[in-house]
Write a protein that holds these residues in place. Structure first.
Motif, PDB file in Angstrom:
ATOM      1  N   SER A  63       0.890  -1.162   0.000  1.00 22.06           N
ATOM      2  CA  SER A  63       0.000   0.000   0.000  1.00 22.06           C
ATOM      3  C   SER A  63       0.922   1.204   0.000  1.00 22.06           C
ATOM      4  CB  SER A  63      -0.887  -0.005   1.249  1.00 22.06           C
ATOM      5  OG  SER A  63      -0.120   0.321   2.377  1.00 22.06           O
ATOM      6  N   ALA A  79       1.323 -11.928  -5.883  1.00 23.38           N
ATOM      7  CA  ALA A  79       0.613 -11.031  -6.796  1.00 23.38           C
ATOM      8  C   ALA A  79      -0.664 -11.674  -7.364  1.00 23.38           C
ATOM      9  CB  ALA A  79       1.544 -10.613  -7.935  1.00 23.38           C
ATOM     10  N   PHE A  80      -0.746 -12.994  -7.268  1.00 22.71           N
ATOM     11  CA  PHE A  80      -1.956 -13.686  -7.742  1.00 22.71           C
ATOM     12  C   PHE A  80      -2.825 -14.153  -6.584  1.00 22.71           C
ATOM     13  CE2 PHE A  80       1.075 -13.749 -11.171  1.00 22.71           C
ATOM     14  CZ  PHE A  80       0.295 -13.300 -12.231  1.00 22.71           C
ATOM     15  N   GLN A  81      -2.566 -13.607  -5.404  1.00 22.20           N
ATOM     16  CA  GLN A  81      -3.344 -14.002  -4.222  1.00 22.20           C
ATOM     17  C   GLN A  81      -3.927 -12.787  -3.503  1.00 22.20           C
ATOM     18  OE1 GLN A  81      -1.058 -16.894  -1.832  1.00 22.20           O
ATOM     19  NE2 GLN A  81       0.069 -17.428  -3.686  1.00 22.20           N
ATOM     20  N   SER A  82      -4.193 -11.741  -4.281  1.00 20.05           N
ATOM     21  CA  SER A  82      -4.809 -10.518  -3.739  1.00 20.05           C
ATOM     22  C   SER A  82      -4.058  -9.947  -2.547  1.00 20.05           C
ATOM     23  CB  SER A  82      -6.259 -10.784  -3.335  1.00 20.05           C
ATOM     24  OG  SER A  82      -6.958 -11.347  -4.398  1.00 20.05           O
ATOM     25  N   ILE A  83      -2.728 -10.037  -2.587  1.00 19.75           N
ATOM     26  CA  ILE A  83      -1.938  -9.499  -1.484  1.00 19.75           C
ATOM     27  C   ILE A  83      -1.468  -8.079  -1.824  1.00 19.75           C
ATOM     28  CG2 ILE A  83       0.246  -9.799  -0.212  1.00 19.75           C
ATOM     29  CD1 ILE A  83      -0.471 -12.937  -0.502  1.00 19.75           C
ATOM     30  N   LEU A  85      -1.946  -4.552  -4.492  1.00 18.48           N
ATOM     31  CA  LEU A  85      -3.099  -3.761  -4.919  1.00 18.48           C
ATOM     32  C   LEU A  85      -3.717  -4.242  -6.231  1.00 18.48           C
ATOM     33  CD1 LEU A  85      -1.864  -0.189  -3.914  1.00 18.48           C
ATOM     34  CD2 LEU A  85      -3.795  -1.448  -2.918  1.00 18.48           C
ATOM     35  N   GLU A  86      -2.845  -4.635  -7.158  1.00 15.00           N
ATOM     36  CA  GLU A  86      -3.321  -4.948  -8.498  1.00 15.00           C
ATOM     37  C   GLU A  86      -2.922  -6.380  -8.862  1.00 15.00           C
ATOM     38  OE1 GLU A  86      -2.551  -3.014 -12.849  1.00 15.00           O
ATOM     39  OE2 GLU A  86      -1.988  -1.801 -11.113  1.00 15.00           O
ATOM     40  N   ARG A  87      -3.852  -7.138  -9.420  1.00 11.71           N
ATOM     41  CA  ARG A  87      -3.580  -8.539  -9.730  1.00 11.71           C
ATOM     42  C   ARG A  87      -2.410  -8.692 -10.714  1.00 11.71           C
ATOM     43  NH1 ARG A  87      -5.662 -13.458  -9.127  1.00 11.71           N
ATOM     44  NH2 ARG A  87      -5.306 -14.941 -10.817  1.00 11.71           N
ATOM     45  N   TYR A 248      -0.519 -17.333   2.693  1.00 15.06           N
ATOM     46  CA  TYR A 248       0.316 -17.365   1.491  1.00 15.06           C
ATOM     47  C   TYR A 248       0.421 -18.812   1.003  1.00 15.06           C
ATOM     48  CZ  TYR A 248       4.499 -17.584  -1.378  1.00 15.06           C
ATOM     49  OH  TYR A 248       5.370 -17.851  -2.397  1.00 15.06           O
TER      50      TYR A 248
END
Ligand code: ZZB
Length: 260
Positions: A63, A79-83, A85-87, A248
Motif C-alpha cells: 500500500s 501477486a496472484f493471491q490478492s496481497i 493492490l493490483e492482480r 500465502y
C-alpha cells in the motif's frame, strides 16, 4: 502448500540496510520481513529471524505505506493471491542483499521477546521455498536450534553479536516423548553437531512435526493447556485478525519435467 506469512516489522535498520533503502521509501513507511511458517502456534517462541546471506530480496509495495521484504519468486506468487493492490503486479521499490539485513531489529508477532529479535544468517534457507525469510523457533525446530547454537559458537566468524543468537529459548509445547524443548531434545539425542547435518536434521524435523502436532500441549499463550491440534488454527486466526499475518500459498515446488 498453505503457509501462514508472518509480518516482522523492521524497528531498526543496520547501517548497510539504511544505505540500500536510502531514498526508496516514502516518509513513515512501514517495512515488514515476511516469513512463511507451517507452525503459527509456535510464534510465542521466536528468538530471531533468518535470511540467506547470499540471497537477494526485493522490497514490494503493498500500500502507500506498507512494504514487504521477500524473494521475487514469493512476490510473484503473492501477486496472484490478492496481497498487492493490483492482480499480477508486484511493484518493487528496491532490492536488498541478505547479508545487509543481518543485524536488523524486527518485531516478531506474539513472541515473548517484546523488544524485538535480530535478523541472522542461515545458509540453508532455500530461495525456492516460502518467502526466503524464516522465523526462528529454536524450542521446536531442530534446524533453528542447530543454527542458533552454531551462530552463538562462531559469532565472530559470522560477524554478529553473540547475544543476538542467545535470546532465551522458552518452552512452548510439551510432548510425552520429547519433553518441553523438543528441538533441543532431538538434536542432542541424534547427536547433531552442526546445521550442516542435513540428513538427521530432516529426520528430526519430521519427528518434531508429528509429535508436536498429534501429542503436543500448549504451555503458553491464549490457548495454554490445549492440545496443539486445537490451538494451531486458533493462534493462526489471532494473527490473521490482527493483520500480523496473512495466508500465502504456493504450488508444490517441483520442477516440471519437459521430457516426452
Ligand atoms: C517456524 C517454525 C517453527 C517452523 C517450528 C518449523 C518448526 P517444510 O515442512 O519443509 O515445508 N522454512 C520456511 N521457508 C523456508 C526456506 N525458504 N528455507 C528453509 N526453511 C524454510 O518447512 C516449513 C518450515 O521450514 C517453516 O515452518 C519454516 O520454519 C521453514 F517449530 O517456521 B517453520 C519441526 C519444525 N518445526
Amino acid at each position: 502448500q498453505e503457509y501462514t506469512a508472518i509480518k516482522l516489522k523492521v524497528l531498526e535498520w543496520t547501517e548497510e540496510g539504511k544505505k540500500e533503502i536510502a531514498g526508496k521509501l516514502p516518509e513513515g513507511a512501514e517495512v515488514f520481513l515476511v516469513a512463511a511458517t507451517l507452525r503459527p502456534e509456535t510464534m510465542y517462541g521466536q528468538t530471531c529471524c533468518f535470511v540467506g546471506p547470499k540471497l537477494s530480496y526485493g522490497i514490494y509495495r503493498v500500500s502507500s505505506t506498507e512494504f514487504y521484504v521477500c524473494t521475487e519468486r514469493a512476490a510473484r506468487n503473492m501477486a496472484f493471491q490478492s496481497i498487492f493492490l493490483e492482480r499480477g503486479v508486484f511493484p518493487s521499490v528496491g532490492t536488498l542483499q541478505g547479508q545487509s539485513l543481518i543485524g536488523t531489529l524486527v518485531h516478531a508477532p506474539l513472541s515473548v521477546h517484546k523488544d524485538g529479535v535480530r535478523v541472522l544468517p542461515m545458509e540453508s534457507v532455500l530461495a525456492t521455498k516460502g518467502t526466503g525469510v524464516v522465523t526462528s523457533v529454536p524450542s521446536d525446530s531442530p534446524d533453528d536450534y542447530a543454527t542458533v547454537t552454531d551462530l552463538a559458537k562462531k559469532a565472530e566468524y559470522y560477524k554478529i553479536k553473540k547475544e543476538w543468537a542467545e535470546l532465551e529459548i522458552i518452552p512452548i509445547i510439551r510432548t510425552p516423548s520429547y519433553g518441553e524443548l523438543t528441538a533441543e531434545f532431538l538434536v542432542k539425542k541424534m547427536k547433531i553437531n552442526s546445521p550442516k547435518d542435513t540428513k538427521p536434521l530432516a529426520e528430526a524435523k519430521e519427528l518434531a512435526y508429528k509429535e508436536g502436532f498429534y501429542q503436543g500441549t500448549m504451555l503458553i499463550g491464549d490457548f495454554k493447556g490445549e492440545k496443539v491440534e486445537k490451538a494451531k488454527p486458533k493462534v493462526r486466526e489471532i494473527l490473521l485478525g490482527k493483520k500480523e499475518a496473512f495466508v500465502y500459498s504456493e504450488p508444490e515446488g517441483h520442477v516440471i519435467s519437459r521430457s516426452g
